[in-house]
Design a protein around this motif. Structure first.
Motif: not given
Length: 293
Positions: A49, A51-52, A198, A226, A246-247, A249-250, A253
């Motif tokens: 993603s 962010v990642s 984060p 979020e 957090r999400q 998926e994030q 990852e």
């Protein structure tokens, strides 16, 4: 404004050029907290993603900043502030949330599945990281695991030792665990990463990877959403803490970027108990390699 860019040698490897603005908390200032990855691993950045991808780029060292003062850099006081806050509420927290797992059947089910996986792996020794008053540590011991607790707060450790005298509890930070490499069959972080900014998550996940033996299991539970909540008072005491949502998926990852292999996720809605206000997520991951006892 910070700019993530490709070094010449990475352009040939297909690593994308990345950019982010001042409002992005995953700033290039995070580079000092991340583990440097190999060029081969960087090819995977393109599949992450946004962010990642930035975190992946920063960790590789092809990120520059014209001025750290222009970026949203984490307040370095978050560790002492979090420690002092939990010291202040330790006794009240233990009284308020005692036997909290009794009304959480899905939490217990996830912990039971984790315990079964650990017992089938290289070692039954598990660290409950961010253990608080030790109730989850004790529950895991009841499931047959050789469990001990680690917490940043001396006040919480004192309460845990008082309430669970047969178990071991030590002070420590998930950012620098006082454990040898490959010492554990499992790590549990049950809602304990919630106060990590984060840019510190990769450091924690890298530590979990380091202390796990090949075949060892990680269980992370966290609040879904979020943004940040700032707490200045809790359970009748003044505190100074940030809580990050957090999400899934994030998180998955970033766990994968640390070298662990996610293999199960569960998302549930908040319980109607007057405490939970957001959805909860659980992530199970495994350290690659052949397990051996």
């Amino acid at each position: 404004r910070g700019v993530c860019w490709r070094r010449p040698d990475h352009a040939a490897a297909g690593v994308p050029a990345l950019h982010h603005g001042r409002g992005n908390r995953f700033s290039c200032a995070a580079r000092t907290f991340l583990v440097r990855r190999s060029d081969a691993e960087l090819k995977n950045c393109a599949g992450l993603s946004a962010v990642s991808r930035c975190l992946c780029a920063v960790s590789a060292g092809f990120c520059r900043t014209p001025s750290l003062s222009s970026l949203d850099v984490t307040d370095p006081s978050f560790l002492p502030d979090t420690r002092a806050s939990y010291d202040a509420v330790a006794a009240a927290y233990a009284a308020r949330f005692r036997d909290g797992l009794a009304g959480k059947p899905l939490d217990r089910a996830v912990l039971a599945g984790f315990a079964e996986l650990v017992l089938a792996g290289p070692s039954g020794t598990v660290a409950d990281v961010g253990c608080g008053p030790g109730d989850t540590t004790a529950h895991l011991r009841g499931l047959g695991l050789d469990t001990f607790g680690v917490d940043l707060s001396p006040g919480m450790v004192a309460v845990a030792r008082r309430d669970h005298p047969g178990l071991r509890f030590v002070e420590g930070s998930m950012l620098a665990l006082d454990l040898p490499d490959g010492a554990l069959g499992g790590v549990v972080a049950f809602y304990s990463t919630t106060h990590l900014p984060p840019e510190r998550l990769p450091t924690a996940f890298a530590e979990f990877h380091r202390v796990l033996a090949p075949g060892g299991q990680l269980l992370v539970a966290f609040q879904v959403g979020e943004g940040i909540n700032r707490a200045t008072g809790w359970l009748g005491h003044p505190v100074s803490m940030s809580l990050y949502r957090r999400q899934p998926e994030q998180v998955a990852e970033l766990v994968a970027l640390a070298g662990l292999v996610p293999h199960a996720r569960l998302l549930r809605e908040p319980d109607d108990d007057g405490v939970e206000g957001t959805a909860r997520a659980y992530l199970l991951a495994r350290k690659p390699g052949e397990a051996s006892r």
